[in-house]
Design a protein around this motif. Sequence first.
Motif, PDB file in Angstrom:
ATOM      1  N   TYR A  29      38.171 -19.289 -47.946  1.00  0.00           N
ATOM      2  CA  TYR A  29      38.241 -19.638 -49.327  1.00  0.00           C
ATOM      3  C   TYR A  29      37.596 -20.986 -49.745  1.00  0.00           C
ATOM      4  CZ  TYR A  29      40.949 -15.487 -49.952  1.00  0.00           C
ATOM      5  OH  TYR A  29      41.488 -14.283 -50.146  1.00  0.00           O
ATOM      6  N   LEU A  30      37.220 -21.686 -48.630  1.00  0.00           N
ATOM      7  CA  LEU A  30      36.616 -23.230 -48.892  1.00  0.00           C
ATOM      8  C   LEU A  30      35.039 -23.079 -48.644  1.00  0.00           C
ATOM      9  CD1 LEU A  30      39.106 -25.306 -46.826  1.00  0.00           C
ATOM     10  CD2 LEU A  30      39.104 -24.592 -49.308  1.00  0.00           C
ATOM     11  N   THR A  31      34.277 -22.236 -49.818  1.00  0.00           N
ATOM     12  CA  THR A  31      33.077 -21.872 -49.563  1.00  0.00           C
ATOM     13  C   THR A  31      32.506 -22.531 -50.635  1.00  0.00           C
ATOM     14  OG1 THR A  31      33.525 -20.065 -50.992  1.00  0.00           O
ATOM     15  CG2 THR A  31      33.634 -19.832 -48.619  1.00  0.00           C
ATOM     16  N   ASP A  32      31.104 -22.479 -50.915  1.00  0.00           N
ATOM     17  CA  ASP A  32      30.376 -22.961 -51.861  1.00  0.00           C
ATOM     18  C   ASP A  32      30.743 -22.408 -53.267  1.00  0.00           C
ATOM     19  OD1 ASP A  32      28.806 -24.600 -50.186  1.00  0.00           O
ATOM     20  OD2 ASP A  32      27.174 -23.246 -49.881  1.00  0.00           O
ATOM     21  N   GLU A  33      31.224 -21.291 -53.364  1.00  0.00           N
ATOM     22  CA  GLU A  33      31.729 -20.766 -54.395  1.00  0.00           C
ATOM     23  C   GLU A  33      33.199 -21.359 -55.023  1.00  0.00           C
ATOM     24  OE1 GLU A  33      30.769 -18.913 -51.950  1.00  0.00           O
ATOM     25  OE2 GLU A  33      28.866 -18.419 -52.645  1.00  0.00           O
ATOM     26  N   ASP A  34      33.852 -22.148 -54.134  1.00  0.00           N
ATOM     27  CA  ASP A  34      35.067 -22.768 -54.436  1.00  0.00           C
ATOM     28  C   ASP A  34      35.836 -21.828 -55.306  1.00  0.00           C
ATOM     29  OD1 ASP A  34      36.764 -24.719 -54.369  1.00  0.00           O
ATOM     30  OD2 ASP A  34      35.758 -25.927 -55.902  1.00  0.00           O
ATOM     31  N   VAL A  61      38.940 -26.557 -55.323  1.00  0.00           N
ATOM     32  CA  VAL A  61      39.212 -27.578 -54.584  1.00  0.00           C
ATOM     33  C   VAL A  61      38.566 -28.950 -54.790  1.00  0.00           C
ATOM     34  CG1 VAL A  61      40.435 -26.244 -52.812  1.00  0.00           C
ATOM     35  CG2 VAL A  61      37.975 -26.873 -52.602  1.00  0.00           C
ATOM     36  N   ASP A  62      37.303 -28.406 -55.212  1.00  0.00           N
ATOM     37  CA  ASP A  62      36.246 -29.655 -55.549  1.00  0.00           C
ATOM     38  C   ASP A  62      36.726 -30.515 -56.457  1.00  0.00           C
ATOM     39  OD1 ASP A  62      34.780 -28.999 -53.239  1.00  0.00           O
ATOM     40  OD2 ASP A  62      33.286 -28.112 -54.447  1.00  0.00           O
ATOM     41  N   ARG A  73      36.675 -31.102 -50.534  1.00  0.00           N
ATOM     42  CA  ARG A  73      36.603 -29.723 -49.885  1.00  0.00           C
ATOM     43  C   ARG A  73      37.932 -29.350 -49.000  1.00  0.00           C
ATOM     44  NH1 ARG A  73      32.419 -26.031 -50.400  1.00  0.00           N
ATOM     45  NH2 ARG A  73      32.119 -27.078 -52.323  1.00  0.00           N
ATOM     46  N   PRO A 104      29.953 -31.419 -46.990  1.00  0.00           N
ATOM     47  CA  PRO A 104      30.800 -31.334 -48.276  1.00  0.00           C
ATOM     48  C   PRO A 104      31.916 -32.714 -48.118  1.00  0.00           C
ATOM     49  CG  PRO A 104      31.003 -29.310 -46.961  1.00  0.00           C
ATOM     50  CD  PRO A 104      30.121 -30.228 -45.991  1.00  0.00           C
TER      51      PRO A 104
END
Length: 396
Positions: A353-358, A362-363, A156, A152
């Motif tokens: 919480y820093l997953t692909d679902e975001d 953050v992204d 991220r 990432p």
Amino acid sequence: MKAVTWQGKRDVRVEEVPDPRIEEPTDAVIRITSSGLCGSDLHLYEVLTPFMTPGDILGHEPMGIVEEVGAGVPDLAVGDRVVVPFQIACGNCWMCMTGLPTQCETTQVTSEGMGAALFGYTRLYGAVPGAQAEYLRVPQAQFGPIKVPEGPPDDRFVYLSDVLPTAWQAVSYADVPEGGSVAVLGLGPIGDMACRVAQVRGAGRVFGVDLVSDRLRRARARGVETYDLRNFDSEKELVQAIRDETDGRGPDAVIDAVGTEAHGSATARLAQNATAVLPRKLSGPFAERFSIDRLAALHTAIELVRRGGTLSLTGVYGGMADPLPMLTMFDKQIQVRMGQANVRRWTDEIMPYLTDEDPLGVDDFATHHVPLSDAPHAYETFQKKQDGTVKVLMRP
């Protein structure tokens, strides 16, 4: 290497400085890939100048790649991708073991009567060279750096250095009941993220207050009930408007994400400006004994929170002679929690919480990505709240 250096009030420059090196067995050196510009940096730019020295390297929100590791750092290797917390802590002393690395007994700046050393943040916190640079020496690297996976983009994970744990602690300290209400004063990077954290942690209603249109619009897009301070003739009108939405009581908790440079404190602003232009031999001692903060946001928080509620102060304060309405605070039975974020205390809770679902967004949290060479302009734009600037990431 190139680094952002402080040269005086509203004067930062990108200069050539010596490369960092391993000085202690517990050191590491990292090559910076991203470094944030924080609202706290603006306090150095404007208010806390008596505690700065020309040439100080700024910045305390880094991530990068490990380039060199001391013999006393067994869990890091050259090539590891890491985020570095803004505070420097050993992880082994009594304070660190009890979840208070901001008070680390190994790195406390006892000569100034202060807590743990911080990167790039005045002589009060050790005058440690900061992270708005190409490389960074990381003391106590056996504990501080957080290894993150490859893949990432930096956005991220970089906020684990400060923004995420600071906002997380602000909400934790606010002790918002499940389904309860919280008001966040100030929608800069920390206030914005605190709203997001409060939402994912179960707050029923999140109110956000600011006077910058871009910040209000950004928070409103994520479901925050926003209030533009410019639409009210007085603090009492604002307080009443939010009370009307909370059965007349006020929110269960209020987070002050503004701090010492609050809008509307004219007398304190004059005092801060006067201190900043005194000769250096006078300004430091004067500030240490007599400095006051602009307390408009704090006074609003005290008035706004419901009786028996909680104030969480995460905006930086530095005054030594601040007048507070103790009668009101005592009568309302307000609980107050505050302080620098204990980064490593919270990172394990934040990481899921820093997953692909975001879920925290953050992204796309940063509004500006700039090269390190643009730092002077970035400071000016951020300080003046221009060009929609909320969060800046610098890349060497």
